[in-house]
Design a protein around this motif. Sequence first.
Motif, short mmCIF file in Angstrom:
data_model
loop_
_atom_site.label_atom_id
_atom_site.label_comp_id
_atom_site.label_asym_id
_atom_site.label_seq_id
_atom_site.Cartn_x
_atom_site.Cartn_y
_atom_site.Cartn_z
N TYR A 77 0.83 -1.20 0.00
CA TYR A 77 0.00 0.00 0.00
C TYR A 77 0.86 1.25 0.00
CZ TYR A 77 -3.90 -3.07 0.94
OH TYR A 77 -4.82 -4.06 0.84
N ARG A 78 0.36 2.29 -0.65
CA ARG A 78 1.05 3.57 -0.73
C ARG A 78 0.13 4.67 -0.22
NH1 ARG A 78 4.02 0.05 -1.13
NH2 ARG A 78 5.56 -0.36 -2.72
N PHE A 79 0.70 5.64 0.45
CA PHE A 79 -0.05 6.77 0.99
C PHE A 79 -0.44 7.71 -0.14
CE2 PHE A 79 -0.10 11.09 2.84
CZ PHE A 79 -1.13 10.91 3.74
N ARG A 80 -1.70 8.08 -0.20
CA ARG A 80 -2.21 8.97 -1.24
C ARG A 80 -3.11 10.03 -0.61
NH1 ARG A 80 1.30 6.78 -4.11
NH2 ARG A 80 0.84 5.12 -5.55
N THR A 81 -3.21 11.16 -1.30
CA THR A 81 -4.18 12.20 -0.94
C THR A 81 -4.93 12.57 -2.21
OG1 THR A 81 -2.60 13.97 -1.31
CG2 THR A 81 -2.77 13.13 0.93
N ASN A 82 -6.17 12.98 -2.04
CA ASN A 82 -6.95 13.37 -3.21
C ASN A 82 -7.18 14.88 -3.25
OD1 ASN A 82 -8.86 13.68 -1.23
ND2 ASN A 82 -10.18 12.03 -1.94
N ASN A 83 -6.42 15.63 -2.42
CA ASN A 83 -6.56 17.07 -2.39
C ASN A 83 -5.22 17.67 -1.96
OD1 ASN A 83 -7.17 19.79 -1.49
ND2 ASN A 83 -9.32 19.18 -1.55
#
Length: 102
Positions: A77-83
């Motif tokens: 898993y990889r850390f993501r942001t959508n903003n």
Amino acid sequence: MKKTILILSLFILSGCVDPFLLSYGGSHLIHNMQYWEHIDTKEEASLKTKNDCFDKVTQNNPFSRDKYGQCLYEQGYRFRTNNLLYCFWYMPEKCKDYNKFR
């Protein structure tokens, strides 16, 4: 109507009201701006996966974002942001800790 706009503008300009919180509806929406995505399947980490890593990290130890992120990272898993505002405005300390797990 003009009085309401004027009063709201004065509160925003004075710093009493955060305009970004007004537009996003509060902290529960801010929390949903970040997630853990599997590198191959592009699926978001399930609650069970996140809880398993949390339990593994906190066994006889205090919680550590570094160890928690490492656990999820090792599972693909990889850390993501959508903003973009999430890391620059709302949670810069969390992004700083998790950036190595992107």
